[in-house]
Design a protein around this motif. Structure first.
Motif, PDB file in Angstrom:
ATOM      1  N   TYR A 241      16.983 -12.094  18.626  1.00 23.16           N
ATOM      2  CA  TYR A 241      16.649 -11.347  17.405  1.00 23.16           C
ATOM      3  C   TYR A 241      17.588 -11.765  16.279  1.00 23.16           C
ATOM      4  O   TYR A 241      18.802 -11.569  16.380  1.00 23.16           O
ATOM      5  N   LYS A 242      17.049 -12.372  15.232  1.00 33.66           N
ATOM      6  CA  LYS A 242      17.921 -12.924  14.184  1.00 33.66           C
ATOM      7  C   LYS A 242      17.458 -12.496  12.794  1.00 33.66           C
ATOM      8  O   LYS A 242      16.260 -12.476  12.498  1.00 33.66           O
ATOM      9  N   ARG A 243      18.450 -12.212  11.957  1.00 38.54           N
ATOM     10  CA  ARG A 243      18.157 -11.878  10.574  1.00 38.54           C
ATOM     11  C   ARG A 243      17.861 -13.166   9.811  1.00 38.54           C
ATOM     12  O   ARG A 243      18.524 -14.186  10.031  1.00 38.54           O
ATOM     13  N   VAL A 244      16.871 -13.145   8.938  1.00 36.05           N
ATOM     14  CA  VAL A 244      16.463 -14.375   8.269  1.00 36.05           C
ATOM     15  C   VAL A 244      16.671 -14.327   6.761  1.00 36.05           C
ATOM     16  O   VAL A 244      17.294 -15.201   6.167  1.00 36.05           O
ATOM     17  N   MET A 245      16.138 -13.286   6.145  1.00 33.21           N
ATOM     18  CA  MET A 245      16.123 -13.286   4.679  1.00 33.21           C
ATOM     19  C   MET A 245      15.847 -11.863   4.199  1.00 33.21           C
ATOM     20  O   MET A 245      15.531 -10.980   4.990  1.00 33.21           O
ATOM     21  N   TYR A 246      15.985 -11.648   2.927  1.00 32.56           N
ATOM     22  CA  TYR A 246      15.599 -10.349   2.391  1.00 32.56           C
ATOM     23  C   TYR A 246      14.992 -10.524   1.011  1.00 32.56           C
ATOM     24  O   TYR A 246      15.165 -11.543   0.363  1.00 32.56           O
ATOM     25  N   ASN A 247      14.252  -9.544   0.603  1.00 33.69           N
ATOM     26  CA  ASN A 247      13.992  -9.369  -0.810  1.00 33.69           C
ATOM     27  C   ASN A 247      14.087  -7.869  -1.012  1.00 33.69           C
ATOM     28  O   ASN A 247      14.753  -7.185  -0.234  1.00 33.69           O
ATOM     29  N   ASP A 248      13.475  -7.319  -1.992  1.00 36.71           N
ATOM     30  CA  ASP A 248      13.625  -5.879  -2.103  1.00 36.71           C
ATOM     31  C   ASP A 248      12.297  -5.214  -2.399  1.00 36.71           C
ATOM     32  O   ASP A 248      11.338  -5.836  -2.851  1.00 36.71           O
ATOM     33  N   PHE A 249      12.268  -3.932  -2.066  1.00 33.40           N
ATOM     34  CA  PHE A 249      11.108  -3.116  -2.412  1.00 33.40           C
ATOM     35  C   PHE A 249      11.279  -2.630  -3.840  1.00 33.40           C
ATOM     36  O   PHE A 249      12.401  -2.411  -4.313  1.00 33.40           O
ATOM     37  N   ILE A 250      10.177  -2.462  -4.527  1.00 36.87           N
ATOM     38  CA  ILE A 250      10.222  -1.917  -5.873  1.00 36.87           C
ATOM     39  C   ILE A 250       9.129  -0.868  -5.994  1.00 36.87           C
ATOM     40  O   ILE A 250       8.129  -0.927  -5.271  1.00 36.87           O
ATOM     41  N   LEU A 251       9.351   0.077  -6.888  1.00 34.76           N
ATOM     42  CA  LEU A 251       8.289   1.035  -7.172  1.00 34.76           C
ATOM     43  C   LEU A 251       7.605   0.565  -8.443  1.00 34.76           C
ATOM     44  O   LEU A 251       8.244   0.328  -9.466  1.00 34.76           O
ATOM     45  N   VAL A 252       6.278   0.407  -8.318  1.00 34.90           N
ATOM     46  CA  VAL A 252       5.499  -0.088  -9.434  1.00 34.90           C
ATOM     47  C   VAL A 252       4.608   1.055  -9.898  1.00 34.90           C
ATOM     48  O   VAL A 252       4.130   1.835  -9.075  1.00 34.90           O
ATOM     49  N   GLY A 253       4.413   1.163 -11.190  1.00 35.24           N
ATOM     50  CA  GLY A 253       3.570   2.253 -11.686  1.00 35.24           C
ATOM     51  C   GLY A 253       2.840   1.860 -12.954  1.00 35.24           C
ATOM     52  O   GLY A 253       3.044   0.766 -13.482  1.00 35.24           O
ATOM     53  N   PRO A 254       1.983   2.753 -13.447  1.00 35.67           N
ATOM     54  CA  PRO A 254       1.212   2.459 -14.648  1.00 35.67           C
ATOM     55  C   PRO A 254       2.130   2.214 -15.852  1.00 35.67           C
ATOM     56  O   PRO A 254       3.233   2.765 -15.911  1.00 35.67           O
ATOM     57  N   LYS A 255       1.649   1.428 -16.787  1.00 36.85           N
ATOM     58  CA  LYS A 255       2.457   1.063 -17.961  1.00 36.85           C
ATOM     59  C   LYS A 255       2.910   2.291 -18.740  1.00 36.85           C
ATOM     60  O   LYS A 255       4.011   2.339 -19.255  1.00 36.85           O
TER      61      LYS A 255
END
Lengths: 284, 232
Positions: free
Chosen positions: A112-126
């Motif tokens: 079991y190996k860690r590879v990479m990350y990005n991030d979660f974002i909350l997206v909403g109406p303009k």
């Protein structure tokens, strides 16, 4: 004569089909002559790695280096992990650390190996009707629930869905009601639903960047909090528990994913097109 | 609407530039669909004739199941085949899941009932008096069958076309048992689903035009055969 016509017709039809078969045979034979028959392995992974296009870059690299044919099955993290526990896949590339831990602890997955990350974002109406902003995702979710702002959930047991449910639990809210929409679909389609219904949605940044060209009614509203890290791990299915697993190639795949050369490719993926990396290298 | 024109342009561009991947996907789609419908015809035609012309115990029950099968949702067919082909399933040793063969199996499963049932209907409608007359003229069994096949040619081709329509339109089962693997089991319908989820609507539309063209060509050929004027 009429009888003959029908026969000729059927015969021509079959000939067409048979010629179709024949052609692929010769092609296979030609490929065989060039090099040994490649082995085949099944990689169960998440839709985000496929929909962002990352796998289109990495898999051919791996296949070429190792003479392997990788069968990539892009499903939600929940289903990918389930394929692992059933021994239906050889390697997994997923992003739901808590659920992954259970699979590793049960002995279904090893290496079991860690590879990479990005991030979660909350997206909403303009126009941002719930007026959420900043980097505190728990506070933002509370605000959304209080305002009963339309929220679009994956609802498909994917890594992103698991993350979203985790945030609701942390905020001590049971999301239900007209404002909470569960699509049961992949990230791309869920974002499109959010764009149409003007709802808020939790997404991984890679899919958002890859799709934002179609999502002009949405914008990022919450990002950057430390809770929002989206970590991907790779692992191979335990051959001792599942005897049909191709562990040789699965092990190679795990090694390939954490190799420094591959990590460079991951780091640079999408930089040209989006002006930023979609994924950041992150090995242990 | 702009997107529609864009998609059409892209489709033409893809065809003219000879995009290898699109060509391979189209070719695989054609191959898989034609092989499936060939098998469905080879099995469904005799079975339909048998069901239409003869009476035996359990015939109605069998017919009932075949008629239900006409409405078998492809995802259900896909789910069953997936379970059979799993490594842990009864046919796991064949390692056939996520291969074009698995797609063919699923497509046969969804098109066979259509071909069988429509063929059966055609043969059941044959006039008893005609059967009697053929017999009276001293035709052998094989000769009788040939005459009847000729008589029902239009309906048989309609059955094949309906079956073909089912397989070329099918996406749920192909996605499940094929896995939409690039260069291996990716067919036109599954790549359209994938491109939509990637947000590439222009490519999805272009592929849909190619799919429609393929369907049109095959159906046109079959219709031509069906409607051919009888010279004899």
């Amino acid at each position: 004569m009429r009888k003959n016509r029908l026969f000729i017709a059927l015969f021509a039809f079959m000939l067409l089909v048979l010629s179709a078969c024949g052609n692929s045979d010769t092609k296979d034979a030609a490929a065989k002559q060039k090099k040994a028959e490649p082995t085949s392995m099944i990689l169960a992974t998440t839709t985000s790695t496929q929909d962002s296009g990352l796998l289109d870059v990495l898999i051919p690299m791996f296949e070429k280096e190792n003479n392997v044919k990788v069968k990539t099955i892009a499903v939600g993290t929940g289903q990918a992990l389930e394929m692992g526990t059933k021994g239906e896949a050889d390697a997994l590339l997923v992003h739901a650390p808590a659920a992954e831990k259970a699979v590793v602890d049960a002995g279904d997955a090893i290496n079991y190996k860690r590879v990479m990350y990005n991030d979660f974002i909350l997206v909403g109406p303009k126009d941002n009707p719930a007026a959420v902003s900043g980097d505190d995702i728990n506070a933002a979710f509370k605000k959304l629930a209080d305002a009963k702002s339309s929220f679009i959930s994956r609802g498909d047991d994917s890594g992103t869905n698991k993350k979203e449910l985790g945030i609701w639990t942390a905020a001590n809210i049971k999301p239900a009601g007209d404002w909470y929409v569960s699509t049961g679909q992949g990230m791309g389609q869920t974002l499109q639903v959010a764009a149409e219904k003007k709802g808020y949605v939790l997404t991984d940044r890679a899919t958002w960047l890859a799709q934002s060209k179609n999502l002009d009614t949405l914008q990022i509203v919450v990002e950057g909090g430390k809770d929002l890290m989206n970590i991907y791990h790779v692992m191979q299915v335990n051959p001792e528990k599942h005897d049909k697993v191709n562990s040789k190639d699965a092990q190679k795949f795990v090694e390939f994913m954490i190799d420094s050369k591959t990590q460079e490719v991951i780091e640079n993926f999408g930089k040209k097109e989006y002006g930023q990396s979609l994924f950041t290298k992150y090995t242990e | 609407m702009e997107l529609l024109i864009e998609g059409l342009k892209k489709a033409i561009e893809m065809i003219i530039s000879g995009d290898r991947e699109v060509f391979a996907i189209t070719w695989l789609t054609l191959k898989v669909c034609l092989i499936s419908i060939l098998f469905s015809t080879l099995i469904g035609l005799p079975l339909g004739i048998l069901l239409g012309l003869t009476r035996f115990k359990g015939r109605r029950l069998l017919l009932l199941f075949i008629n239900i099968g006409m409405g078998l949702p492809p995802v259900v067919a896909g789910l069953w085949i997936t379970m059979f082909l799993w490594r842990s399933g009864p046919l796991g040793n064949l390692s056939m899941l996520y291969t074009p063969t698995a797609i063919v199996m699923a497509q046969i499963l969804v098109s066979l009932p259509i071909v069988t049932s429509l063929t059966c209907t055609a043969f059941q409608q044959i006039n008893d008096k005609m059967l009697l007359q053929i017999k009276a003229l001293g035709a052998t069994k094989v000769q009788t069958l040939m005459i009847l096949v000729k008589q029902t040619k239009i309906a048989i081709l309609a059955a094949i076309m309906a079956g073909f329509g089912r397989v070329i339109a099918e996406v749920g089962a192909a996605m499940m048992v094929g896995g939409n693997i690039q260069g291996d089991t990716r067919i036109l319908t599954t790549s359209i689903v994938m491109e939509v989820s990637k947000g590439n609507f222009d490519i999805a539309l272009a592929l849909s035009f190619i799919l429609l063209t393929v369907a049109l060509l095959i159906t046109a050929a079959l219709t031509f055969l069906q409607q051919r004027r009888r010279l004899s």
